[in-house]
Design an enzyme around this catalytic site. Structure first.
Site, PDB file in Angstrom:
ATOM      1  N   ASP A  51      52.219 -31.242 -33.129  1.00  0.00           N
ATOM      2  CA  ASP A  51      51.280 -31.952 -32.251  1.00  0.00           C
ATOM      3  C   ASP A  51      50.943 -31.115 -31.027  1.00  0.00           C
ATOM      4  O   ASP A  51      51.263 -31.462 -29.875  1.00  0.00           O
ATOM      5  CB  ASP A  51      51.879 -33.290 -31.836  1.00  0.00           C
ATOM      6  CG  ASP A  51      52.105 -34.211 -33.019  1.00  0.00           C
ATOM      7  OD1 ASP A  51      51.416 -34.043 -34.038  1.00  0.00           O
ATOM      8  OD2 ASP A  51      52.970 -35.093 -32.938  1.00  0.00           O
ATOM      9  N   GLU A  92      62.074 -33.095 -38.545  1.00  0.00           N
ATOM     10  CA  GLU A  92      63.049 -32.261 -37.823  1.00  0.00           C
ATOM     11  C   GLU A  92      64.510 -32.673 -38.045  1.00  0.00           C
ATOM     12  O   GLU A  92      65.353 -31.742 -38.088  1.00  0.00           O
ATOM     13  CB  GLU A  92      62.727 -32.278 -36.312  1.00  0.00           C
ATOM     14  CG  GLU A  92      61.436 -31.616 -35.932  1.00  0.00           C
ATOM     15  CD  GLU A  92      60.213 -32.472 -36.247  1.00  0.00           C
ATOM     16  OE1 GLU A  92      59.120 -31.912 -36.386  1.00  0.00           O
ATOM     17  OE2 GLU A  92      60.361 -33.702 -36.353  1.00  0.00           O
ATOM     18  N   ASP A 125      55.959 -36.028 -42.162  1.00  0.00           N
ATOM     19  CA  ASP A 125      55.942 -35.961 -40.705  1.00  0.00           C
ATOM     20  C   ASP A 125      57.355 -36.137 -40.151  1.00  0.00           C
ATOM     21  O   ASP A 125      58.234 -36.707 -40.788  1.00  0.00           O
ATOM     22  CB  ASP A 125      55.014 -37.047 -40.154  1.00  0.00           C
ATOM     23  CG  ASP A 125      54.308 -36.631 -38.877  1.00  0.00           C
ATOM     24  OD1 ASP A 125      54.816 -35.734 -38.189  1.00  0.00           O
ATOM     25  OD2 ASP A 125      53.247 -37.216 -38.577  1.00  0.00           O
TER      26      ASP A 125
END
Length: 936
Positions: A625, A551, A548
């Protein structure tokens, strides 16, 4: 390296336009030296034929070509054979497939087929080099523009959320963000591709930034020049007015410009007035929004209400024509989603690059212009070329192609195990249970330890999942609280980004804790990261990794400038230079670590961000998300297709959306909101069944099939049907999995991949092919019971459920009852189907139904292997070829090719022919690996 021709390292001098030009033939290609009339233009051009169809191009204004190891390109073992000739002012490198010319007058590089027909060329004077520096890194801001072709569609650029499939005449900024994955690779329906090898913030198309609305002459709602009228109304009715010349509240820095002490909960803010351009033309608008947002222009609804949760804004773009000196009324109505929310509206005139349909890549900083040109006879060949450069995809474990159940989050060991038990009790197929974040003690993010109060026996929990024939994936972030042992292990080597620590950035957990992310660009840090998760998780039996916030998302909603500061410096250099490739390096470390620790267990990584080459490290990606809105579901279709066209075959999404509208969180039985919630999930589940990976996840309400709707209710039965259908299709789906490795295949396919001669398919963004046989047509509007479908020009189509035949080459309005998503099979398809299973490989595939769809000849090769290890890399797998002859109505089942441990040697195939008249009587075939010809 062997010399390939007698003039290797020869140096040739040519006089052109009064300047001395030269080229040098190298073992890997040619190096051309130009002498431009002014600085910061091309001085050196190097061409390297990676294969006969792939040319590596580098260009620099320096006197020596910079040498730097690529993060994405795997060095070829040898370069393709080539020859070099001079024709006038052109130097031409020729391979078996291409002629690549360089003009000694202009420096323009052009690509053509061997017969001389042009494919693509750089625009003259479009190679841009502006000196730039970031930290200790000196380089250039660079841009290269190409002459685009008329009549082409452009796909790729990763996964964006703006509901765009074809990027012809469009632009996109390329950076990583939750829900946004940027990959600098495009493919054209003219069957070529460009891979831009740069890791900094980049732009495709227009290199300019969107500008605030004060670029226009502004008038407030009273007609007074200079601003728009902003009316702030709190929930209690209290309101006040400000005059504002921009709507720019897009990050944690700019939201500080909101009025002090304004209560955003249940508030309304309206901006209204007029905009007047100074120059006539088409203008593109970029809406950045969280909360509920609606935009009107000249009292027409331009942007129907859109929603995103407060902490995770989204982008929507639209385009209108404006006339100089003429006012256009603008009204933006915004209902924040409570707390800090984000809103912005900016605009930009359409630039010549977009008008002309040219192709442009711009990057903030790099040592040189560096790109790969890929030629192909099909889009599949272009994708294959991309993987030749960046690495082959791996075959995912067979269980990963089944159904995954997840939610945010299972709070205890009992919760997680109870879900697997319930699926087994209800006999609903399930292969993977996912443990989301915060299974660790509250103050120990990055410890990779289970909280003993909530997960007292993690090894026993994992063993129990395995005993129920399921697998377990776990969320592992590259994030560490400063107080943890693991943080300190990284920090002592200088492998931790420290700016967040120095600035005391606290997260949202409990009282808020200070932490940061490790530097994945360091080989030592990557190894340490694996060693830590191996010791704490893999050694306990964890099967797969959920990476998760890769980035990296060190602080959500920071400005780009501060985001770079938070990850600066990296082990390789400034974060400006290496901004976009973090997820690639993170996945690389995990992949290499697990393969070293357990070489016989297939790696599986699900990562929220990705970059060119991620497929080589067993990494799949999900769309982040996203919101729980119908428009969000709709946007996932082109998002997934463009991600696939960026060369990475495994993609998934949160079925039902992650961030939930408040009305769904509180919906009561019998309410219209609950009815809509259930229909949304049913439609999204139908769509998700035909994605490369099949996965449900999101915030409350809980996402288990039986929690969305009671057992045996209509919605439950719909979802159960598609869950079981996925497993019946497993022989077909696992074959597609194998093809991604063996044939560099793409599973989720824009229609143009299969029907490239039919230009009507080029911008169909809400239908796609799932492999060669199935055309998937999701329904993404509430209460829709029909939808329009374009049937590509081909031999014809069959309704998957009824077998009804439909002629290709036209649009039709088709029935779409809630219980069934429109699904069609191409004429000539051969579709293997197995039994209903509760988990993959529960039942040996000794009996398969082979559906053959008449109308044209067909081919299919059934792929099988052991499903869990890497023996396929050694050749341990089998293919059973099927060939259908439509004229003779015969099916040839060829000799089995290859073998592997545990292979079924004797099979029963139930052959069923579907034609315009209906379904034939099944023909049973006993197959022992030798050729059989069946008349059907």
């Amino acid at each position: 390296m062997k010399k390939r021709f007698a003039f290797v390292f020869s140096l040739v001098f040519i006089t052109a336009t009064g300047f001395c030009q030269s080229y040098k033939v190298l073992p890997s290609g040619i190096l051309i030296t130009l002498h431009p009339t002014h600085a910061n233009t091309k001085h050196l051009i190097e061409l390297e034929p990676v294969t006969a169809a792939i040319i590596h191009v580098t260009e620099s204004p320096a006197s020596i070509m910079p040498e730097e190891k690529s993060l994405i390109a795997i060095p070829p073992k040898q370069y393709a054979h080539f020859s070099v000739t001079k024709k006038g002012d052109l130097i031409i490198l020729s391979t078996q497939k291409l002629n690549v010319s360089v003009s000694l007058k202009t420096g323009v590089v052009a690509f053509a087929h061997r017969d001389g027909s042009p494919i693509l060329s750089e625009m003259q004077d479009s190679s841009m080099f502006h000196p730039a520096q970031a930290g200790q890194d000196k380089g250039y801001t660079i841009q290269q523009v190409f002459n685009g072709s008329s009549g082409e569609a452009i796909y790729g650029l990763g996964q964006q959320q703006s509901d765009v499939l074809d990027y012809k005449h469009k632009s996109e900024i390329l950076y990583q963000y939750n829900t946004k994955v940027s990959i600098p690779f495009i493919t054209s329906t003219k069957n070529y591709g460009i891979l831009w090898d740069n890791y900094s913030l980049s732009k495709y198309g227009d290199p300019r930034n969107y500008c605030n609305l004060n670029q226009f002459v502004l008038f407030n709602k009273n007609g007074e020049q200079g601003s728009l009228t902003a009316t702030y109304t709190e929930a209690n009715g209290h309101s006040f007015v400000r005059q504002e010349d921009s709507i720019d509240y897009e990050n944690l820095t700019t939201v500080k410009n909101f009025p002090d002490h304004f209560n955003f909960n249940n508030a309304t803010i309206t901006w209204e007035g007029w905009i007047e351009p100074r120059i006539s033309g088409d203008y593109k608008f970029n809406l950045y929004y969280a909360g509920y947002t609606t935009v009107y222009m000249n009292d027409s609804l331009i942007v129907p209400e859109r929603w995103r949760t407060a902490w995770n804004p989204n982008t929507y773009r639209y385009q209108i024509h404006l006339t100089a000196g003429k006012r256009t009324r603008l009204k933006l109505v915004w209902h924040p989603d409570g707390g800090i929310s984000y809103i912005g509206l900016k605009a930009l005139s359409i630039c010549p690059i977009e008008k002309n349909g040219n192709i442009s890549f711009w990057s903030e900083i790099g040592d040189k212009i560096d790109y790969y040109f890929i030629d192909g006879n099909s889009l599949d060949q272009v994708i294959s070329g991309y993987r030749t450069i960046t690495g082959k995809a791996t075959i995912m474990p067979s269980w990963a192609m089944g159904y995954w159940q997840s939610r945010e989050r299972y709070k205890t060991q009992e919760e997680l195990l109870s879900v697997v038990k319930e699926y087994r009790k209800l006999r609903l197929p399930l292969d993977n249970i996912v443990q989301d974040w915060f299974y660790w003690p509250e103050n120990a993010w990055g410890s990779h330890r289970f909280d003993k109060q909530r997960f007292p026996h993690p090894t026993a929990m994992i063993d129990s999942v395995h005993l129920m024939h399921a697998h377990i994936m776990i969320s592992v972030w590259p994030k560490f609280y400063a107080t943890t042992k693991h943080f300190k292990e990284f920090a002592q080597h200088g492998w931790m980004y420290m700016r967040a620590i120095h600035d005391s950035i606290r997260d949202w957990v409990g009282k808020g804790y200070v932490g940061s992310f490790y530097d994945a660009y360091s080989p030592g840090a990557r190894k340490l990261f694996w060693d830590q998760i191996n010791a704490n998780l893999f050694s306990k039996g964890i099967d797969a990794w959920w990476m998760d916030a890769s980035e990296p998302d060190i602080e959500s909603n920071s400005s780009i400038t501060y985001r770079k500061a938070l990850m600066n410096p990296t082990a390789l250099g400034s974060s400006d230079k290496y901004f976009n490739a973090y997820a690639l390096m993170n996945a690389k470390g995990i992949y290499e670590g697990q393969r070293t620790t357990d070489p016989n267990k297939r790696v599986f990584i699900l990562t929220r961000s990705a970059f060119a080459g991620s497929q080589h490290y067993a990494a799949a990606t999900w769309s982040g998300d996203i919101g729980t809105r119908w428009e969000d579901m709709q946007a996932q279709i082109p998002a997934g297709l463009n991600f696939a066209m960026s060369g990475i075959p495994f993609w998934t999404m949160d079925i039902g959306g992650f961030c939930v509208e408040h009305r769904y969180e509180t919906a009561k039985e019998g309410s219209s909101d609950l009815t809509e919630w259930r229909e949304l999930n049913a439609r999204w589940f139908q769509f998700g069944t035909f994605c490369p990976l099949f996965r449900s996840h999101g915030q409350f309400p809980y996402r288990e099939i039986y929690n969305i709707s009671p057992v045996n209710s209509p919605i439950y039965n719909i979802m159960a049907y598609y869950d079981r259908l996925r497993y019946r299709l497993m022989p077909y789906i696992y074959t597609l999995d194998g093809m991604t490795y063996l044939d560099n295949y793409t599973i989720m396919r824009p229609l143009a991949m299969n029907f490239e001669s039919d230009s009507k398919t080029f911008d169909v963004k809400d239908q796609y092919m799932f492999g060669p046989a199935l055309m998937v047509c999701p329904v993404y509007k509430y209460l829709a019971r029909t939808r329009e479908i374009y049937f590509p020009a081909s031999a014809g189509w069959y309704d998957f459920y009824s077998g009804q035949y439909i002629t290709g080459g036209e649009k039709k309005q088709v029935e779409a009852p809630l219980s069934r998503m429109p699904l069609y099979v191409a004429a000539g398809a051969i579709l293997p189907m197995g039994p209903v299973m509760e988990y993959t490989r529960q039942t040996p595939a000794t009996e398969l139904e082979i559906r053959v769809y008449a109308g044209c000849n067909g081919l299919f090769s059934l792929y099988e292997d052991e499903g869990i290890n890497y023996n396929y890399e050694k050749g341990d797998y089998s293919n059973i070829p099927f060939r259908y002859n439509d004229k003779t109505k015969t099916l040839s089942i060829g000799d089995r090719i290859g073998n592997f441990n545990g292979m079924l040697k004797n099979r029963i195939f139930k052959i069923v022919l579907i034609d315009k008249k209906g379904e034939s009587k099944p023909v049973l075939v006993h197959y022992n690996g030798h050729k059989v010809v069946v008349s059907i």
